[in-house]
Design a protein around this motif. Sequence first.
Motif, mmCIF file in Angstrom:
data_model
loop_
_atom_site.group_PDB
_atom_site.id
_atom_site.type_symbol
_atom_site.label_atom_id
_atom_site.label_comp_id
_atom_site.label_asym_id
_atom_site.label_seq_id
_atom_site.Cartn_x
_atom_site.Cartn_y
_atom_site.Cartn_z
ATOM 1 N N GLU A 35 0.834 -1.197 0.000
ATOM 2 C CA GLU A 35 0.000 0.000 0.000
ATOM 3 C C GLU A 35 0.870 1.249 0.000
ATOM 4 O O GLU A 35 1.811 1.376 0.787
ATOM 5 C CB GLU A 35 -0.933 0.005 1.209
ATOM 6 N N THR A 36 0.536 2.166 -0.904
ATOM 7 C CA THR A 36 1.299 3.418 -1.029
ATOM 8 C C THR A 36 0.388 4.641 -0.914
ATOM 9 O O THR A 36 0.699 5.706 -1.436
ATOM 10 C CB THR A 36 2.036 3.440 -2.386
ATOM 11 N N THR A 37 -0.719 4.462 -0.204
ATOM 12 C CA THR A 37 -1.692 5.546 -0.058
ATOM 13 C C THR A 37 -1.099 6.698 0.749
ATOM 14 O O THR A 37 -0.440 6.484 1.763
ATOM 15 C CB THR A 37 -2.954 5.008 0.650
ATOM 16 N N THR A 38 -1.355 7.904 0.262
ATOM 17 C CA THR A 38 -0.945 9.119 0.970
ATOM 18 C C THR A 38 -2.146 10.065 1.039
ATOM 19 O O THR A 38 -3.196 9.799 0.446
ATOM 20 C CB THR A 38 0.206 9.830 0.232
ATOM 21 N N TYR A 39 -1.969 11.178 1.725
ATOM 22 C CA TYR A 39 -3.038 12.176 1.746
ATOM 23 C C TYR A 39 -3.317 12.687 0.337
ATOM 24 O O TYR A 39 -4.438 13.058 0.009
ATOM 25 C CB TYR A 39 -2.691 13.334 2.678
ATOM 26 N N GLY A 40 -2.307 12.657 -0.504
ATOM 27 C CA GLY A 40 -2.481 13.094 -1.894
ATOM 28 C C GLY A 40 -3.308 12.121 -2.723
ATOM 29 O O GLY A 40 -3.665 12.424 -3.859
ATOM 30 N N SER A 41 -3.624 10.959 -2.182
ATOM 31 C CA SER A 41 -4.443 9.973 -2.895
ATOM 32 C C SER A 41 -5.920 10.342 -2.871
ATOM 33 O O SER A 41 -6.738 9.661 -3.492
ATOM 34 C CB SER A 41 -4.261 8.582 -2.259
ATOM 35 N N LEU A 42 -6.262 11.396 -2.125
ATOM 36 C CA LEU A 42 -7.628 11.937 -2.061
ATOM 37 C C LEU A 42 -8.660 10.891 -1.664
ATOM 38 O O LEU A 42 -9.750 10.810 -2.215
ATOM 39 C CB LEU A 42 -8.007 12.579 -3.400
ATOM 40 N N GLY A 43 -8.296 10.060 -0.682
ATOM 41 C CA GLY A 43 -9.233 9.075 -0.163
ATOM 42 C C GLY A 43 -9.278 7.764 -0.940
ATOM 43 O O GLY A 43 -10.068 6.883 -0.611
ATOM 44 N N LYS A 45 -7.319 4.323 -2.146
ATOM 45 C CA LYS A 45 -6.192 3.467 -1.827
ATOM 46 C C LYS A 45 -5.318 3.305 -3.072
ATOM 47 O O LYS A 45 -5.832 3.102 -4.176
ATOM 48 C CB LYS A 45 -6.697 2.088 -1.360
ATOM 49 N N GLU A 46 -4.010 3.378 -2.896
ATOM 50 C CA GLU A 46 -3.057 3.163 -3.980
ATOM 51 C C GLU A 46 -2.131 2.023 -3.586
ATOM 52 O O GLU A 46 -1.782 1.864 -2.418
ATOM 53 C CB GLU A 46 -2.244 4.425 -4.247
ATOM 54 N N SER A 47 -1.761 1.230 -4.568
ATOM 55 C CA SER A 47 -0.911 0.060 -4.304
ATOM 56 C C SER A 47 0.141 -0.106 -5.392
ATOM 57 O O SER A 47 -0.062 0.291 -6.543
ATOM 58 C CB SER A 47 -1.757 -1.222 -4.264
ATOM 59 N N LEU A 48 1.228 -0.727 -4.993
ATOM 60 C CA LEU A 48 2.275 -1.146 -5.922
ATOM 61 C C LEU A 48 2.542 -2.626 -5.687
ATOM 62 O O LEU A 48 2.285 -3.151 -4.597
ATOM 63 C CB LEU A 48 3.575 -0.373 -5.683
ATOM 64 N N GLY A 49 3.055 -3.279 -6.708
ATOM 65 C CA GLY A 49 3.417 -4.688 -6.577
ATOM 66 C C GLY A 49 4.766 -4.829 -5.907
ATOM 67 O O GLY A 49 5.696 -4.072 -6.194
ATOM 68 N N GLY A 50 4.873 -5.796 -5.007
ATOM 69 C CA GLY A 50 6.130 -6.065 -4.311
ATOM 70 C C GLY A 50 6.762 -7.369 -4.793
ATOM 71 O O GLY A 50 6.845 -7.623 -5.992
ATOM 72 N N LEU A 51 7.135 -8.206 -3.851
ATOM 73 C CA LEU A 51 7.784 -9.467 -4.178
ATOM 74 C C LEU A 51 6.803 -10.453 -4.796
ATOM 75 O O LEU A 51 5.634 -10.519 -4.405
ATOM 76 C CB LEU A 51 8.394 -10.095 -2.918
ATOM 77 N N LYS A 52 7.289 -11.233 -5.749
ATOM 78 C CA LYS A 52 6.481 -12.267 -6.388
ATOM 79 C C LYS A 52 6.778 -13.601 -5.717
ATOM 80 O O LYS A 52 7.887 -13.841 -5.240
ATOM 81 C CB LYS A 52 6.814 -12.358 -7.869
ATOM 82 N N SER A 53 5.772 -14.463 -5.690
ATOM 83 C CA SER A 53 5.958 -15.809 -5.132
ATOM 84 C C SER A 53 4.975 -16.752 -5.798
ATOM 85 O O SER A 53 4.089 -16.328 -6.544
ATOM 86 C CB SER A 53 5.748 -15.812 -3.608
ATOM 87 N N GLY A 54 5.142 -18.020 -5.519
ATOM 88 C CA GLY A 54 4.243 -18.992 -6.105
ATOM 89 C C GLY A 54 4.181 -20.260 -5.284
ATOM 90 O O GLY A 54 4.997 -20.484 -4.383
#
Length: 136
Positions: A35-43, A45-54
């Motif tokens: 999760e990369t949500t900030t106050y600038g996200s205007l309410g 939720k923002e996300s980025l992909g992290g580690l991959k697994s399987g």
Amino acid sequence: MPKMVLLAEYVAINGNDLSTYAKKAELAVKVEEKETTTYGSLGWKESLGGLKSGDLGLEFLQDVAAAALDSIMWPLLGTVVSFEVRASNAPVGTSNPKYTGSVLISGWNPIQGSVGDEASVGISYPTSGAVTRATA
């Protein structure tokens, strides 16, 4: 829309074709959600992909005869080995891609079941490193 019925999946572990023992194979890959949500996200939720697994989930019909399933898998316990799965045992191509990588053989259930059950082994292995998809 094309449809598919799985009739002859290909499953190989450590170079051993185990398709004749396999009843089920499931390869699931995922990416951690960061999760990369900030106050600038205007309410929102923002996300980025992290580690991959399987995970490679398998169900086999057990065979403890010499040179059969149990004697292939038992020595691999605790090691990282290669795997390959395909929807069909037909040649690899654009309509039958192969998925390959490595898994940690983190366990083995040599005896599993109840009275009257078929002797089967259900197990799941975590991937180790990249999982690749190829059509050639």
